[in-house]
Design a protein around this motif. Structure first.
Motif, short mmCIF file in Angstrom:
data_model
loop_
_atom_site.label_atom_id
_atom_site.label_comp_id
_atom_site.label_asym_id
_atom_site.label_seq_id
_atom_site.Cartn_x
_atom_site.Cartn_y
_atom_site.Cartn_z
N LYS A 1 14.11 -1.45 2.45
CA LYS A 1 14.14 -0.06 2.90
C LYS A 1 13.44 0.84 1.89
O LYS A 1 12.80 1.82 2.26
CB LYS A 1 15.58 0.40 3.15
CG LYS A 1 16.15 -0.15 4.44
CD LYS A 1 17.54 0.37 4.70
CE LYS A 1 18.08 -0.22 5.99
NZ LYS A 1 19.47 0.18 6.21
N THR A 2 13.62 0.51 0.61
CA THR A 2 12.83 1.11 -0.46
C THR A 2 12.22 -0.07 -1.20
O THR A 2 12.90 -0.75 -1.96
CB THR A 2 13.68 1.99 -1.40
OG1 THR A 2 14.25 3.05 -0.65
CG2 THR A 2 12.84 2.56 -2.53
N THR B 1 4.71 7.57 6.19
CA THR B 1 4.15 6.51 7.01
C THR B 1 3.05 7.05 7.91
O THR B 1 2.92 8.26 8.10
CB THR B 1 5.22 5.86 7.91
OG1 THR B 1 5.75 6.86 8.79
CG2 THR B 1 6.34 5.23 7.09
N TYR B 2 2.29 6.13 8.45
CA TYR B 2 1.39 6.42 9.57
C TYR B 2 1.80 5.45 10.68
O TYR B 2 2.46 4.44 10.42
CB TYR B 2 -0.08 6.25 9.18
CG TYR B 2 -0.52 4.85 8.86
CD1 TYR B 2 -1.12 4.05 9.84
CD2 TYR B 2 -0.34 4.30 7.59
CE1 TYR B 2 -1.52 2.75 9.55
CE2 TYR B 2 -0.74 3.00 7.30
CZ TYR B 2 -1.33 2.24 8.28
OH TYR B 2 -1.73 0.96 8.01
N THR B 3 1.46 5.79 11.89
CA THR B 3 1.85 4.96 13.02
C THR B 3 0.61 4.30 13.61
O THR B 3 -0.39 4.96 13.87
CB THR B 3 2.58 5.80 14.10
OG1 THR B 3 3.71 6.42 13.49
CG2 THR B 3 3.03 4.93 15.27
N LYS C 1 5.59 2.00 12.38
CA LYS C 1 5.49 2.93 11.26
C LYS C 1 5.18 2.11 10.01
O LYS C 1 5.92 1.20 9.66
CB LYS C 1 6.79 3.71 11.09
CG LYS C 1 7.01 4.72 12.20
CD LYS C 1 8.22 5.58 11.89
CE LYS C 1 8.47 6.55 13.00
NZ LYS C 1 7.71 7.76 12.89
N LEU C 2 4.06 2.43 9.37
CA LEU C 2 3.59 1.66 8.22
C LEU C 2 3.53 2.55 6.97
O LEU C 2 3.07 3.69 7.04
CB LEU C 2 2.21 1.08 8.53
CG LEU C 2 2.21 0.18 9.79
CD1 LEU C 2 0.81 -0.07 10.28
CD2 LEU C 2 2.93 -1.10 9.50
N TYR D 1 1.05 0.94 0.50
CA TYR D 1 -0.23 0.24 0.60
C TYR D 1 -1.20 0.70 -0.47
O TYR D 1 -1.96 -0.11 -1.01
CB TYR D 1 -0.84 0.39 1.99
CG TYR D 1 -0.07 -0.30 3.09
CD1 TYR D 1 0.81 -1.35 2.83
CD2 TYR D 1 -0.21 0.11 4.40
CE1 TYR D 1 1.51 -1.98 3.85
CE2 TYR D 1 0.49 -0.52 5.43
CZ TYR D 1 1.35 -1.56 5.14
OH TYR D 1 2.04 -2.18 6.14
N LEU D 2 -1.19 1.99 -0.79
CA LEU D 2 -2.05 2.48 -1.87
C LEU D 2 -1.71 1.79 -3.19
O LEU D 2 -2.60 1.35 -3.93
CB LEU D 2 -1.93 3.99 -2.04
CG LEU D 2 -2.62 4.87 -1.01
CD1 LEU D 2 -2.32 6.34 -1.28
CD2 LEU D 2 -4.12 4.63 -1.00
N VAL D 3 -0.41 1.70 -3.49
CA VAL D 3 0.01 1.04 -4.72
C VAL D 3 -0.34 -0.45 -4.66
O VAL D 3 -0.88 -1.01 -5.62
CB VAL D 3 1.53 1.24 -4.97
CG1 VAL D 3 2.01 0.42 -6.17
CG2 VAL D 3 1.84 2.71 -5.17
N HIS D 4 -0.04 -1.09 -3.53
CA HIS D 4 -0.30 -2.51 -3.35
C HIS D 4 -1.79 -2.84 -3.57
O HIS D 4 -2.12 -3.72 -4.35
CB HIS D 4 0.13 -2.92 -1.93
CG HIS D 4 -0.25 -4.31 -1.54
ND1 HIS D 4 0.51 -5.41 -1.89
CD2 HIS D 4 -1.29 -4.78 -0.81
CE1 HIS D 4 -0.06 -6.49 -1.40
NE2 HIS D 4 -1.16 -6.15 -0.74
N PHE D 5 -2.67 -2.09 -2.90
CA PHE D 5 -4.10 -2.37 -3.04
C PHE D 5 -4.63 -1.92 -4.39
O PHE D 5 -5.54 -2.55 -4.93
CB PHE D 5 -4.89 -1.76 -1.87
CG PHE D 5 -4.76 -2.57 -0.61
CD1 PHE D 5 -5.45 -3.76 -0.46
CD2 PHE D 5 -3.93 -2.15 0.40
CE1 PHE D 5 -5.32 -4.53 0.69
CE2 PHE D 5 -3.78 -2.91 1.56
CZ PHE D 5 -4.48 -4.10 1.70
N GLY D 6 -4.08 -0.85 -4.96
CA GLY D 6 -4.48 -0.44 -6.31
C GLY D 6 -4.18 -1.52 -7.32
O GLY D 6 -5.01 -1.85 -8.18
N PHE D 7 -2.98 -2.11 -7.24
CA PHE D 7 -2.59 -3.21 -8.12
C PHE D 7 -3.52 -4.40 -7.91
O PHE D 7 -4.03 -4.99 -8.87
CB PHE D 7 -1.13 -3.59 -7.81
CG PHE D 7 -0.57 -4.68 -8.68
CD1 PHE D 7 0.05 -4.37 -9.88
CD2 PHE D 7 -0.63 -6.01 -8.29
CE1 PHE D 7 0.58 -5.37 -10.68
CE2 PHE D 7 -0.10 -7.02 -9.09
CZ PHE D 7 0.51 -6.69 -10.28
#
Length: 169
Positions: free
Chosen positions: A40-41, A61-63, A68-69, A74-80
């Motif tokens: 959830k977090t 999120t965006y839909t 709801k994503l 995703y910014l943190v995930h892809f930045g890493f």
């Protein structure tokens, strides 16, 4: 022997990081590392909240297709992913064989151990390793292997292609 090129490293690292980030997301759909309650977090959201970013933003999120994503996650995930892929591409370009051995598998496991078993638990971003379910360890360890293997393969291909183009000029 080609001369070290930061431009080539950045191109290869970005390409590898985007593709490997997608691989890791796909992996986590097949073997989810966290329970729905713990997700959830998720760790990127929790880390940002620990840094003072409000939950309203970290859970934004965006839909797409009715889902709801979490775009901030995703910014943190892809930045890493891009950051580590770029660092790895630099090691490949510098030919640091002891850190790039076995298609990056040991490197990927080292990143998993460092972040999921040491750094994030110490920061209280994720539970202590002993309090993480076995499924989380399995998913994250194998996911980091697939992630870094992908970084290795893509970065090697891109660096080789860029090196060949440089020689042709």
């Amino acid at each position: 022997m080609t001369k070290f090129s930061w431009k080539n490293v950045l191109i290869a690292g970005t390409a590898a990081g985007v593709i490997s980030g997608l691989v890791k997301l796909g992996w986590e759909n097949i073997l989810p590392p966290r329970t729905p309650e713990r997700n959830k977090t998720n760790p990127p959201q929790k880390l940002l909240e620990q840094m003072g970013v409000p939950a309203k933003l970290t859970h934004a999120t965006y839909t797409y297709s009715g889902e709801k994503l979490p775009w901030v996650s995703y910014l943190v995930h892809f930045g890493f992913s891009i950051s580590f892929a770029t660092a790895y591409a630099a090691l490949l370009e510098k030919k640091v064989k002891w850190l790039t051995v076995d298609q990056g598998v040991p490197f990927g496991l080292a990143v998993w151990i460092a972040f999921h078993l040491v750094i994030m638990p110490l920061m209280k971003t994720v539970p202590s390793p002993k309090d993480q379910p076995l499924e989380e360890h399995i998913s994250e360890a194998l996911g980091h292997i697939a992630w870094m293997w992908t970084n290795n393969e893509i970065a090697e291909i891109v660096l080789k292609q860029l090196g060949q183009r440089k020689k042709e000029r």
